[in-house]
Design a protein around this motif. Structure first.
Motif, PDB file in Angstrom:
ATOM      1  N   LEU A 296       6.945   4.776  13.364  1.00 40.12           N
ATOM      2  CA  LEU A 296       6.147   5.978  12.942  1.00 40.12           C
ATOM      3  C   LEU A 296       5.136   6.098  12.212  1.00 40.12           C
ATOM      4  CD1 LEU A 296       9.461   6.722  11.062  1.00 40.12           C
ATOM      5  CD2 LEU A 296       8.710   8.357  12.499  1.00 40.12           C
ATOM      6  N   GLN A 297       4.639   4.498  12.344  1.00 40.71           N
ATOM      7  CA  GLN A 297       3.052   4.196  11.929  1.00 40.71           C
ATOM      8  C   GLN A 297       2.239   4.529  12.915  1.00 40.71           C
ATOM      9  OE1 GLN A 297       1.769   2.774   9.017  1.00 40.71           O
ATOM     10  NE2 GLN A 297      -0.223   2.730   9.349  1.00 40.71           N
TER      11      GLN A 297
ATOM     12  N   LEU B 207      11.509  12.190  14.356  1.00 42.62           N
ATOM     13  CA  LEU B 207      10.387  11.730  13.572  1.00 42.62           C
ATOM     14  C   LEU B 207      11.602  10.806  12.867  1.00 42.62           C
ATOM     15  CD1 LEU B 207       9.364  15.104  12.644  1.00 42.62           C
ATOM     16  CD2 LEU B 207       8.254  13.058  12.696  1.00 42.62           C
ATOM     17  N   GLY B 208      12.922  10.035  12.969  1.00 43.86           N
ATOM     18  CA  GLY B 208      13.689   9.307  12.201  1.00 43.86           C
ATOM     19  C   GLY B 208      14.091  10.234  10.896  1.00 43.86           C
ATOM     20  N   LEU B 209      14.825  11.273  11.035  1.00 44.87           N
ATOM     21  CA  LEU B 209      15.060  12.506   9.734  1.00 44.87           C
ATOM     22  C   LEU B 209      16.152  12.288  10.047  1.00 44.87           C
ATOM     23  CD1 LEU B 209      12.258  14.451   9.572  1.00 44.87           C
ATOM     24  CD2 LEU B 209      12.942  12.287   7.360  1.00 44.87           C
TER      25      LEU B 209
ATOM     26  N   HIS C 229       1.047  -1.407   0.362  1.00 40.28           N
ATOM     27  CA  HIS C 229      -0.021   0.045   0.051  1.00 40.28           C
ATOM     28  C   HIS C 229       1.132   1.099   0.516  1.00 40.28           C
ATOM     29  CE1 HIS C 229       0.448   1.483   4.394  1.00 40.28           C
ATOM     30  NE2 HIS C 229       0.582  -0.535   4.817  1.00 40.28           N
ATOM     31  N   ARG C 230       1.765   1.133   0.342  1.00 39.52           N
ATOM     32  CA  ARG C 230       2.867   1.859   0.655  1.00 39.52           C
ATOM     33  C   ARG C 230       3.605   2.535  -0.464  1.00 39.52           C
ATOM     34  NH1 ARG C 230       3.928   1.178   6.278  1.00 39.52           N
ATOM     35  NH2 ARG C 230       6.425  -0.758   5.654  1.00 39.52           N
TER      36      ARG C 230
ATOM     37  N   ARG D 221      11.582   1.023  13.659  1.00 38.85           N
ATOM     38  CA  ARG D 221      11.255   2.782  13.091  1.00 38.85           C
ATOM     39  C   ARG D 221      10.045   2.450  12.404  1.00 38.85           C
ATOM     40  NH1 ARG D 221      10.479   4.405   7.553  1.00 38.85           N
ATOM     41  NH2 ARG D 221      10.889   6.188   7.533  1.00 38.85           N
ATOM     42  N   GLY D 222       9.467   1.871  11.446  1.00 37.19           N
ATOM     43  CA  GLY D 222       8.172   1.343  10.788  1.00 37.19           C
ATOM     44  C   GLY D 222       7.023   1.758  11.471  1.00 37.19           C
TER      45      GLY D 222
ATOM     46  N   GLN E  34      13.343  16.142  14.415  1.00 38.40           N
ATOM     47  CA  GLN E  34      14.419  15.572  13.582  1.00 38.40           C
ATOM     48  C   GLN E  34      14.402  14.745  13.563  1.00 38.40           C
ATOM     49  OE1 GLN E  34      15.981  18.424  10.656  1.00 38.40           O
ATOM     50  NE2 GLN E  34      14.902  19.067   9.995  1.00 38.40           N
TER      51      GLN E  34
ATOM     52  N   PHE F  12       3.304  14.591  13.033  1.00 42.56           N
ATOM     53  CA  PHE F  12       3.745  15.797  12.630  1.00 42.56           C
ATOM     54  C   PHE F  12       3.182  16.679  11.818  1.00 42.56           C
ATOM     55  CE2 PHE F  12       6.792  16.934   8.997  1.00 42.56           C
ATOM     56  CZ  PHE F  12       6.513  15.795   8.173  1.00 42.56           C
TER      57      PHE F  12
ATOM     58  N   LEU G 256      18.489  15.028   4.612  1.00 42.19           N
ATOM     59  CA  LEU G 256      17.839  14.715   3.174  1.00 42.19           C
ATOM     60  C   LEU G 256      17.052  15.526   3.681  1.00 42.19           C
ATOM     61  CD1 LEU G 256      16.940  11.329   3.046  1.00 42.19           C
ATOM     62  CD2 LEU G 256      16.341  11.008   4.978  1.00 42.19           C
TER      63      LEU G 256
ATOM     64  N   ALA H 254       0.532   3.912  -2.269  1.00 39.89           N
ATOM     65  CA  ALA H 254       0.441   5.339  -2.260  1.00 39.89           C
ATOM     66  C   ALA H 254       1.671   6.372  -3.717  1.00 39.89           C
ATOM     67  CB  ALA H 254       0.610   5.430  -0.917  1.00 39.89           C
TER      68      ALA H 254
ATOM     69  N   SER I 256      -5.712  12.158   1.014  1.00 35.77           N
ATOM     70  CA  SER I 256      -5.945  10.567   0.248  1.00 35.77           C
ATOM     71  C   SER I 256      -4.688   9.755   0.430  1.00 35.77           C
ATOM     72  CB  SER I 256      -6.447  10.706  -0.747  1.00 35.77           C
ATOM     73  OG  SER I 256      -6.358   9.317  -1.214  1.00 35.77           O
ATOM     74  N   ILE I 257      -3.361  10.323  -0.442  1.00 35.59           N
ATOM     75  CA  ILE I 257      -2.162   9.636  -0.623  1.00 35.59           C
ATOM     76  C   ILE I 257      -1.698   9.764   0.692  1.00 35.59           C
ATOM     77  CG2 ILE I 257       0.374   9.558  -1.650  1.00 35.59           C
ATOM     78  CD1 ILE I 257      -1.762   9.421  -3.339  1.00 35.59           C
TER      79      ILE I 257
ATOM     80  N   LYS J 199      21.179  11.303   6.383  1.00 38.60           N
ATOM     81  CA  LYS J 199      20.558  10.794   7.958  1.00 38.60           C
ATOM     82  C   LYS J 199      21.041  11.435   8.539  1.00 38.60           C
ATOM     83  CE  LYS J 199      17.641   7.802   9.100  1.00 38.60           C
ATOM     84  NZ  LYS J 199      16.681   6.661   9.918  1.00 38.60           N
TER      85      LYS J 199
ATOM     86  N   ARG K 126      -3.471   6.385   2.037  1.00 39.72           N
ATOM     87  CA  ARG K 126      -3.172   5.423   1.811  1.00 39.72           C
ATOM     88  C   ARG K 126      -0.916   4.635   1.776  1.00 39.72           C
ATOM     89  NH1 ARG K 126      -4.924   3.976  -3.913  1.00 39.72           N
ATOM     90  NH2 ARG K 126      -6.600   5.745  -4.375  1.00 39.72           N
ATOM     91  N   LEU K 127      -1.012   5.985   2.089  1.00 38.25           N
ATOM     92  CA  LEU K 127       0.733   5.635   2.459  1.00 38.25           C
ATOM     93  C   LEU K 127       0.514   5.051   4.109  1.00 38.25           C
ATOM     94  CD1 LEU K 127       3.321   6.490   1.781  1.00 38.25           C
ATOM     95  CD2 LEU K 127       3.402   8.925   3.055  1.00 38.25           C
ATOM     96  N   TYR K 128      -0.228   5.780   5.065  1.00 35.73           N
ATOM     97  CA  TYR K 128      -0.158   4.467   6.332  1.00 35.73           C
ATOM     98  C   TYR K 128      -1.286   3.518   6.459  1.00 35.73           C
ATOM     99  CZ  TYR K 128       2.209   8.331   8.242  1.00 35.73           C
ATOM    100  OH  TYR K 128       2.843  10.088   8.365  1.00 35.73           O
ATOM    101  N   GLY K 129      -1.859   3.425   4.762  1.00 34.62           N
ATOM    102  CA  GLY K 129      -2.602   1.976   4.914  1.00 34.62           C
ATOM    103  C   GLY K 129      -3.988   1.967   5.732  1.00 34.62           C
TER     104      GLY K 129
ATOM    105  N   ALA L  49       9.320  11.145   7.009  1.00 36.18           N
ATOM    106  CA  ALA L  49       9.169  10.398   7.957  1.00 36.18           C
ATOM    107  C   ALA L  49       7.732   9.768   8.905  1.00 36.18           C
ATOM    108  CB  ALA L  49       8.637  11.889   8.921  1.00 36.18           C
ATOM    109  N   SER L  50       7.383   8.986   7.376  1.00 36.71           N
ATOM    110  CA  SER L  50       6.261   8.305   7.563  1.00 36.71           C
ATOM    111  C   SER L  50       6.984   6.462   7.446  1.00 36.71           C
ATOM    112  CB  SER L  50       5.588   8.390   6.398  1.00 36.71           C
ATOM    113  OG  SER L  50       6.240   7.734   5.157  1.00 36.71           O
ATOM    114  N   PRO L  51       5.944   5.929   7.422  1.00 40.73           N
ATOM    115  CA  PRO L  51       6.478   4.351   8.037  1.00 40.73           C
ATOM    116  C   PRO L  51       7.323   3.640   6.330  1.00 40.73           C
ATOM    117  CG  PRO L  51       4.322   4.592   8.301  1.00 40.73           C
ATOM    118  CD  PRO L  51       4.775   5.721   8.252  1.00 40.73           C
TER     119      PRO L  51
END
Lengths: 263, 242
Positions: free
Chosen positions: B77-78, B52-54, A4-5, B73-74, B49, B82, A258, A8, B100-101, A253, B104-107, A94-96
């Motif tokens: 962050l789910q 947020l893992g950046l 799904h990612r 991380r995954g 940052q 922010f 980044l 997207a 909408s994107i 990073k 979808r990105l976060y399922g 910053a998303s999964p």
């Protein structure tokens, strides 16, 4: 990797194409112009058919296949640039979403571009010059797959360089692939290169594809050796550039650059 | 208030010779709003940052929901999102397409319903089909906040979320955030240069200066400790020292 990612990101890019004329031109107009110019050249050269048999087949076939590689590379590099221009990298990373999922999405976009451009060029070649690219036969598919892979390799390499060096490196998205063109032997056989450059071309998977295509058209011999070399080199380089992309991602990073790429 | 959902320990970030964040430790409890204050260059953005893992920390650790951010991380962050006044969303997409994107990105399930709810909550109905490039800065801020709340996060990082909003909308946003916290136990890390807002929104405040925590506690504790009239005076005192 999560489907799904990846989906997207692909949908996000398809939204862009849906309402952007310049982006649609990249798929239709430029490939069409390329074909018109090279088409007239081949029509002219065909008048010397006696001296240069199969010149039309070679040149138009080579042009269409070169565009497969070119658009495949652009599908990756431009997709990354779109995220920079939209200042969207922070939202994404910053998303999964993982770097591999990001790359996978750009590869899907690359397939979308290659498919669209190939249809446009094949149709135009057939309508305007009576040239049928499918005369290459079933071998066309492994040729295309290998060129798509080579395009991905150059695309991932370009993306890593842009990520590492920022805005100044953006021009590479358009120019990088042409660095590989002379040693891809698109329009001429490998044997015309100077000896030292032959060695360089030999480690370029695209050169094996174009050599294979010419061999097939000239002798109808199965291009198994060429395809074997191309596939082997492609898989080796693809693994290498993906590892390098991850390394660059981690370096960025670490340096905190980044989210500032492109600024 | 119950157990900590965020645990930051000895977090340090160096860029070459420069130390942006210098061994800070703090917790955020479930349902808590923690204010992060400090003058420009104090290390707030780098801290956010890293969370947020950046940006990769030089040393120290960040745990959320008991999990190490580096290793999980995954999964983390789910459940985190922010919003910042200084961020953007893709300009060539409409407001609704952007949301909408993100869905979808976060399922997420039932994305259209969630978007409808968010559009209603943040009063975005009039411009939900507008291209993002045509939004005012205040509308963009609301969009980024909608993006953050759409995923129903358990932890929310907000970087000056009301900076470009008019007082009415800013007030509504603060009410929405407090309501989200009450309803779902949302934990928030909040930065703002609006000291009054920090006082009213934050349960606790951390004051950063030159990458270090120089004060921690409720707004009243900090004001009392520095012997000033209010939080703004504390801020001015510390900023001028820096």
């Amino acid at each position: 990797m999560t489907y799904h990612r990846i989906a997207a990101l692909v949908v996000r890019h398809l939204y862009l194409y849906r309402r952007s004329l310049p982006r649609m031109m990249e798929i239709i107009y430029w490939p069409f112009l390329d074909l018109v110019v090279w088409g007239f050249i081949t029509v002219y050269l065909a008048t010397f058919q006696g001296q240069m048999p199969a010149v039309v087949t070679f040149l138009l076939g080579a042009l269409i296949l070169w565009d497969v590689l070119f658009r495949s590379q652009q599908g990756i590099a431009i997709s990354f640039l779109e995220e920079i221009w939209a200042r969207n990298l922070m939202n994404l990373f910053a998303s999964p979403l993982t770097p591999n999922e990001f790359l996978a999405a750009t590869m899907v976009m690359s397939l979308f571009k290659v498919t669209a451009v190939s249809i446009v060029m094949s149709l135009c070649a057939w309508v305007f010059y009576g040239y049928n690219v499918f005369m290459i036969g079933l071998w066309l598919m492994p040729f295309i797959v290998n060129l798509v892979l080579t395009g991905w390799i150059i695309g991932v390499l370009t993306t890593s360089l842009i990520m590492r060096f920022g805005q100044e490196a953006e021009v590479l998205a358009w120019s990088m692939v042409f660095l590989f063109q002379p040693i891809s032997c698109v329009f001429y056989p490998l044997e015309v290169l100077p000896t030292w450059l032959k060695g360089v071309a030999w480690i370029n998977p695209a050169a094996h594809v174009f050599e294979g295509m010419r061999g097939l058209l000239a002798t109808h011999a199965a291009p198994l050796a060429s395809l074997g070399w191309a596939a082997g080199l492609n898989l080796f380089y693809l693994g290498l550039v993906i590892a390098w992309f991850h390394h660059t991602f981690n370096v960025c990073k670490d340096r905190g650059s980044l989210v500032r790429v492109g600024e | 208030m119950s157990s900590a959902v965020v645990e930051v320990r000895h977090l340090t970030k160096r860029f070459g010779e420069f130390t942006a964040v210098d061994g800070i430790s703090f917790d955020i409890r479930r349902g808590e709003i923690l204010g992060l204050l400090g003058p420009n260059g104090a290390g707030k953005t780098t801290t956010l940052q890293m969370m947020l893992g950046l940006v990769t920390p030089t040393s120290g650790s960040i745990h959320m929901f008991g999990l190490d951010l580096q290793r999980h991380r995954g999964a983390i962050l789910q459940q985190v999102n922010f919003s910042s006044t200084y961020m953007s969303m893709p300009y060539a997409l409409t407001v609704e397409e952007n949301l909408s994107i993100i869905g979808r990105l976060y399922g997420l399930s039932d994305i259209p319903r969630r978007i409808d709810d968010m559009v209603k909550k943040l009063e975005m109905a009039e411009w939900r089909h507008t291209l993002t490039r045509k939004l005012s800065s205040g509308q963009m801020t609301r969009l980024t906040l909608a993006k953050a709340l759409l995923t129903e996060p358990k932890i929310l990082f907000l970087d000056e979320p009301t900076a470009s909003l008019d007082p009415d909308i800013a007030n509504k946003i603060r009410t929405i955030l407090l309501e989200e916290r009450r309803a779902s136990g949302l934990s928030i890390l909040y930065t703002s240069h609006n000291m009054r807002e920090m006082e009213t929104m934050s349960d606790r405040i951390i004051f950063l200066q030159r990458g270090k925590i120089v004060a921690e506690g409720t707004a009243q504790d900090i004001v009392a400790r520095f012997g000033q009239e209010d939080l703004e005076d504390v801020f001015l005192k510390l900023a001028r020292e820096q």
